[in-house]
Each structure stands twice: as C-alpha cells, then as structure tokens.
Design a protein around this motif. Structure first.
Motif, PDB file in Angstrom:
ATOM      1  N   LEU A 149       0.811  -1.212   0.000  1.00  0.00           N
ATOM      2  CA  LEU A 149       0.000   0.000   0.000  1.00  0.00           C
ATOM      3  C   LEU A 149       0.850   1.270   0.000  1.00  0.00           C
ATOM      4  O   LEU A 149       0.343   2.354  -0.234  1.00  0.00           O
ATOM      5  CB  LEU A 149      -0.920   0.025   1.237  1.00  0.00           C
ATOM      6  CG  LEU A 149      -2.036  -1.019   1.283  1.00  0.00           C
ATOM      7  CD1 LEU A 149      -2.739  -0.965   2.624  1.00  0.00           C
ATOM      8  CD2 LEU A 149      -3.026  -0.786   0.160  1.00  0.00           C
ATOM      9  N   TYR A 284      -2.565   1.717  -6.719  1.00  0.00           N
ATOM     10  CA  TYR A 284      -2.613   1.781  -5.266  1.00  0.00           C
ATOM     11  C   TYR A 284      -4.052   1.797  -4.791  1.00  0.00           C
ATOM     12  O   TYR A 284      -4.931   2.409  -5.404  1.00  0.00           O
ATOM     13  CB  TYR A 284      -1.857   3.011  -4.760  1.00  0.00           C
ATOM     14  CG  TYR A 284      -0.431   3.025  -5.201  1.00  0.00           C
ATOM     15  CD1 TYR A 284       0.471   2.099  -4.702  1.00  0.00           C
ATOM     16  CD2 TYR A 284       0.019   3.937  -6.156  1.00  0.00           C
ATOM     17  CE1 TYR A 284       1.781   2.084  -5.121  1.00  0.00           C
ATOM     18  CE2 TYR A 284       1.332   3.931  -6.586  1.00  0.00           C
ATOM     19  CZ  TYR A 284       2.205   2.995  -6.062  1.00  0.00           C
ATOM     20  OH  TYR A 284       3.507   2.977  -6.477  1.00  0.00           O
ATOM     21  N   LYS A 286      -6.609   1.793  -1.127  1.00  0.00           N
ATOM     22  CA  LYS A 286      -6.701   1.963   0.317  1.00  0.00           C
ATOM     23  C   LYS A 286      -8.128   1.703   0.756  1.00  0.00           C
ATOM     24  O   LYS A 286      -9.081   2.201   0.151  1.00  0.00           O
ATOM     25  CB  LYS A 286      -6.269   3.381   0.705  1.00  0.00           C
ATOM     26  CG  LYS A 286      -6.204   3.602   2.208  1.00  0.00           C
ATOM     27  CD  LYS A 286      -5.685   4.995   2.519  1.00  0.00           C
ATOM     28  CE  LYS A 286      -5.571   5.204   4.031  1.00  0.00           C
ATOM     29  NZ  LYS A 286      -5.071   6.561   4.353  1.00  0.00           N
ATOM     30  N   TRP A 309      -4.663  -4.954   1.661  1.00  0.00           N
ATOM     31  CA  TRP A 309      -4.342  -4.848   0.236  1.00  0.00           C
ATOM     32  C   TRP A 309      -4.878  -6.068  -0.514  1.00  0.00           C
ATOM     33  O   TRP A 309      -5.502  -5.935  -1.565  1.00  0.00           O
ATOM     34  CB  TRP A 309      -2.825  -4.735   0.051  1.00  0.00           C
ATOM     35  CG  TRP A 309      -2.420  -4.562  -1.376  1.00  0.00           C
ATOM     36  CD1 TRP A 309      -2.393  -3.407  -2.099  1.00  0.00           C
ATOM     37  CD2 TRP A 309      -2.023  -5.602  -2.274  1.00  0.00           C
ATOM     38  NE1 TRP A 309      -1.986  -3.664  -3.390  1.00  0.00           N
ATOM     39  CE2 TRP A 309      -1.754  -4.998  -3.525  1.00  0.00           C
ATOM     40  CE3 TRP A 309      -1.865  -6.972  -2.146  1.00  0.00           C
ATOM     41  CZ2 TRP A 309      -1.332  -5.718  -4.619  1.00  0.00           C
ATOM     42  CZ3 TRP A 309      -1.436  -7.701  -3.247  1.00  0.00           C
ATOM     43  CH2 TRP A 309      -1.172  -7.068  -4.468  1.00  0.00           C
TER      44      TRP A 309
END
Length: 376
Positions: A149, A284, A286, A309
């Motif tokens: 992450l 990426y 989150k 993740w």
C-alpha cells in the motif's frame, strides 16, 4: 569525554521489523569499514540465550573487548549479533538492565580512539525508554517491512531492478511486491532469478513474467483464484489442469478458492451497507473500514485483520458481478467441499469435481450476464 558526535560515528545499532534487511545493512557497513582498513580486527559475539546466567558473561566479555586495544590491528570492530535487550520481552531482570546501561555508558566514555561497535538487534520495542536514550547518543537504524500500500515500497522495488540492469515498468514491480509479500528476502530472490534469466538482454517480455514469477504452487493457486474472481473461467480451467498435473491438492485449491469467494461476499456486503470505502489511485488501493464493519471484516486465526491490500484487490476484481452470484458460488463451493471430505469419491475423480465446479460457475455467470442484457 568524547563528544556525542564522535560516539555517534562509532556505535551503530540495526534492527526493526525486517531482520533480513537489518542484517544486510549491518554487514554492508562492516564490509565498508573492512574496505577502508584491510587490517581491521573483527570480533564476533553472538547472543544465544535470554537467561541471566547466559547474558551476564556475554556483557562481561563485551566490556573486556571495549577496554582492550587491538594487538594486531589499528582498529577493532565488535559485531554483537542477535542482541535481545531491546525486545518487548527483553531485560526482564533488573540486574541485566543495569549492566546493559553500564555497557553503553562505557561506550560513551571509552578512551580508545580506534573502536567501532555494530549491534544487530533481532527485535526492537520502540516504546522502551532505553531505546529512546540510545537514539540520542548513538546511530540507530530501523528497517520496516515492505508494504504494497506504500508507494515507497514500489519505488524501492523499481530501484532494485534498475540496480540490476533490468528494464521494467511498474506493473512488474507490483507483481514482485505481490510475490514477495512483506519479505525482502523473497524479493531479492525473485530479482536474482530475473537477472539470471535475462543475462545481458536487460528487458523482460510480458509473456515471460508469469512463467518466472509464478513458480511457487501457492502463487499459481492465488493466480487461479484471481482468474475465477475475475470471471475468466476458461483461463482458470487451464490453470487448474496444470495444477492437477503437478500433483496439486484438490482440497487445498478448493479451500483457497472458497476463501476468496467468501471475501468477495463480505466485501460486497460491506460496500452495500456503506461500512467500507475503497479509494484507488492507479495501482494503489486503500480501504477505509468504518467501525460497524469490523465485525464482518475477515480475520486470521490469531484475530488479526486479513491483509487489507489482498482483500481490496479481491474486492476490486469481484465487484463487477453482483452479490447474488457470489452467494450462489459460495453455496456450490460448499457443496463441492462436502463431497470431497465425505471420502465417497475416488481419487481420480477429485480433480474432476473442481473442474465441474468451475464449469458450473461459468455457465451460471453466462446466464447472469445474458439476463442483465435482456433487462436493459
């Protein structure tokens, strides 16, 4: 008395979450000193116990080495390996703690000019008062584990590839992070494998990546699950056949697939109820989990939350299909599991049961897609 700056330049403490990386840094530092002074005398002292009877003699030997000049070299380097005094459960005995403090006081006041001390700590509890004191007086470097992450982890992977002369884009870097998890030791092994394969070519072709990075059976099973969650059932059947030819465990594959389908169900329920927010930027991702969602979020046997993740990547693949499909898939996966554990099926038919499950998922998925087209 020596100044703080002089002490800092002579005493080095390495440790942190990634002990493999801490070892590399400590040994690289020692090699740099050896390169500057080929006659450097290196004293290796390894801590192998935690009891008072084992540690106190070790501390006494360390003190003797500090105050004793080198007989055959201009500089002496003491390498204390496996130090446990900064661990969460270290220094249970007050006398040991006092001896440790005296040892470091001696290092600060030591009159020898030509002395280097390198300490490799297997575990460090940053809350300890002693740790804060050592940070003030000496050079302390902590290593963190890789985090998929964290953009800095991907940057580190790309820099390692560049150092080895491997031309690659960020997608390869991300695949290496997935392969290595949080372990730099695995990352270095995979990069070494790529380097050996490429030789002087430098650039790796996309079709070569999967063959090189998916050699471990666990990784191939994970890729099979990815294909199922992505509704790429034809490719998943090919992967399943390869696994079966290599002697893969039918039950192991089924349990891994059941887990990923279960994650998909939980993730979609969390999204539907507004208990989970997924923020993505490029590669990426989150997860923002609200308090109400913690009771549904999957956990390991230890009670620790499943890697966000991995869970988020699974959810991204699964959310293109509605929740009812995944609930149906979970039920039929459970039915297949009951047949396998019953023992009423011959070994040569166990792999066929998995093939049959994937075919059923494919047929039902195609029906769901067709129905959605008709309703438009």
């Amino acid at each position: 008395m020596k100044s703080k700056t002089e002490a800092n330049s002579r005493v080095f403490i390495f440790g942190g979450e990634d002990f493999y990386e801490a070892q590399k840094k400590a040994r690289a530092l020692i090699e740099s000193f050896r390169a500057k002074d080929p006659n450097l005398e290196i004293i290796h002292i390894a801590e192998e116990g935690e009891s008072q009877s084992e540690i106190l003699p070790l501390l006494e030997r360390l003190r003797e080495e500090i105050v004793t000049p080198s007989l055959f070299a201009t500089t002496k380097l003491i390498f204390w390996k496996g130090a446990n005094f900064l661990a969460a459960n270290g220094l249970a005995d007050k006398r040991i703690e006092e001896d440790i403090r005296q040892f470091f006081n001696l290092l600060q006041e030591n009159p020898l000019e030509e002395l280097i001390v390198v300490i490799l700590a297997e575990s460090i509890d940053k809350r300890k008062k002693l740790f804060q004191e050592l940070k003030t007086h000496f050079h302390v470097e902590l290593t963190d584990k890789l985090d998929p992450l964290d953009p800095s982890s991907l940057l580190e992977v790309m820099e390692k590839l560049e150092e080895r002369g491997i031309e690659a884009d960020q997608s390869l870097g991300q695949q290496l992070l997935m392969e290595a998890g949080a372990q730099r030791s695995l990352l270095d092994m995979e990069i070494e494998k790529l380097s050996l394969f490429l030789g002087t070519k430098g650039k790796i072709q996309p079709e070569e990546i999967s063959d090189l990075l998916c050699g471990k059976r666990e990784t191939v099973i994970w890729r099979l699950c990815d294909l199922v969650i992505s509704a790429k059932f034809d490719l998943a059947l090919v992967e399943l056949q390869i696994l079966m030819q290599e002697g893969g465990s039918e039950m192991g594959i089924l349990l891994a697939l059941a887990q990923r389908i279960f994650w998909a169900c939980l993730g979609l329920v969390l999204l539907k109820n507004g208990w989970l927010d997924v923020q993505s930027k490029g590669k990426y991702l989150k997860l923002m989990l609200k308090e109400e969602g913690y009771f549904l979020y999957p956990k390991k046997k230890s009670g620790e939350l499943v890697n966000q993740w991995a869970f988020g990547q699974n959810l991204q693949l699964a959310q293109n299909i509605d929740l009812p499909f995944w609930l149906w898939a979970l039920r039929h996966t459970y039915e297949t599991n009951k047949i396998l554990v019953s023992g009423n099926i011959s070994p040569d038919l166990r792999g066929r049961m998995l093939e049959r499950l994937l075919i059923k998922l494919k047929i039902y998925y195609e029906k769901v897609i067709e129905k959605s087209k008709d309703s438009v």
